[in-house]
Write a protein that holds these residues in place. Structure first.
Motif, short mmCIF file in Angstrom:
data_model
loop_
_atom_site.label_atom_id
_atom_site.label_comp_id
_atom_site.label_asym_id
_atom_site.label_seq_id
_atom_site.Cartn_x
_atom_site.Cartn_y
_atom_site.Cartn_z
N ALA A 1 5.93 5.73 6.23
CA ALA A 1 6.00 4.23 6.63
C ALA A 1 4.49 3.71 6.64
N LEU A 2 3.57 4.32 7.11
CA LEU A 2 2.29 3.75 7.26
C LEU A 2 1.70 3.43 5.90
N TYR B 1 3.32 0.56 4.43
CA TYR B 1 2.54 -0.70 4.98
C TYR B 1 1.19 -1.13 4.16
N LYS B 2 0.69 0.01 4.19
CA LYS B 2 -0.77 -0.15 3.50
C LYS B 2 -0.79 -0.90 1.94
N GLU C 1 1.68 -2.69 1.11
CA GLU C 1 2.56 -3.82 1.17
C GLU C 1 4.07 -3.91 0.47
N GLN C 2 4.60 -2.57 0.89
CA GLN C 2 6.02 -2.64 0.51
C GLN C 2 6.76 -2.52 1.74
N PHE C 3 6.84 -3.78 2.30
CA PHE C 3 7.13 -3.77 3.78
C PHE C 3 8.75 -3.70 3.99
N TYR D 1 8.72 0.00 4.43
CA TYR D 1 8.12 0.49 5.60
C TYR D 1 9.16 -0.05 6.85
N GLU D 2 9.89 -1.07 6.90
CA GLU D 2 10.80 -1.48 7.74
C GLU D 2 11.96 -0.32 7.94
N ALA E 1 6.00 -0.02 16.45
CA ALA E 1 5.59 -0.59 15.10
C ALA E 1 6.65 -1.52 14.48
N PHE F 1 5.84 -5.34 13.90
CA PHE F 1 6.11 -5.92 12.69
C PHE F 1 7.00 -7.11 12.62
N LYS G 1 5.76 -10.85 11.45
CA LYS G 1 6.45 -11.61 10.51
C LYS G 1 7.40 -12.76 11.11
#
Length: 178
Positions: A37-38, A41-42, A44-46, A49-50, A69, A73, A77
């Motif tokens: 997940a981290l 996020y880095k 930007e595949q949100f 991540y979610e 987290a 998030f 957003k």
């Protein structure tokens, strides 16, 4: 282990692939889901991540890092704000002295324009740990409450401890410009 090494080398896509291999064998591995997940996020595949964080919360409803987290998030957003509050309150109930959970709750209430609540949580967070993100949030909260001098005093007291944080360094100028 390969995923960890690739992460340290900033080879995030390779690390994500290694984690996918682990998850194909052990799909409920919380540690790997969090690490992946981290990385999502880095890069930007949100959505990914979610999804990873949601999966962790389902598998382990008391995983404070995932609750925080995902809640933070959503706050950042500005989406699912009711769910964000529920997630962050669960994290707070589990770890009421966690500065990053306190900060997340403070930022949630800031975004909801409930500045008194925001200030209360952010002040508690700062007592637990002097952190640059907490300072940014607290100073911004003071500013939005019209407590300009208090914001300047806190900034003056702490900004030299975080010279590497450009957001904190330029915060008062930014706030004055609004």
């Amino acid at each position: 282990a390969k995923g960890v090494f690739y992460s340290y080398e900033n080879k995030y896509l390779l690390a994500i692939e290694q984690y996918k291999k682990v998850l194909s064998i052990d799909p409920d591995n919380i540690e790997v889901l969090m690490a992946q997940a981290l990385l999502f996020y880095k890069i930007e595949q949100f959505d990914d991540y979610e999804n990873n964080l949601k999966r962790v919360v389902v598998l382990e409803p008391s995983e404070v890092d995932a609750l925080n987290a995902l809640g933070y998030f959503y706050v950042e957003k500005n989406k699912n704000m009711l769910e964000a509050e529920a997630l962050l309150m669960r994290a707070y109930q589990l770890e009421p002295d966690s500065y990053y959970v306190l900060d997340s709750l403070g930022w949630l209430y800031y975004q909801k324009r409930q500045y008194d609540l925001a200030e209360a949580f952010l002040q508690k967070a700062l007592v637990v740990k002097v952190d640059d993100e907490v300072l940014i949030h607290l100073i911004s909260t003071f500013w939005m409450q019209g407590q300009y001098e208090k914001a300047r005093v806190v900034w003056e007291e702490y900004h030299k401890k975080f010279l590497q944080n450009n957001r904190l360094q330029g915060l008062i100028q930014k706030l004055e410009g609004h």
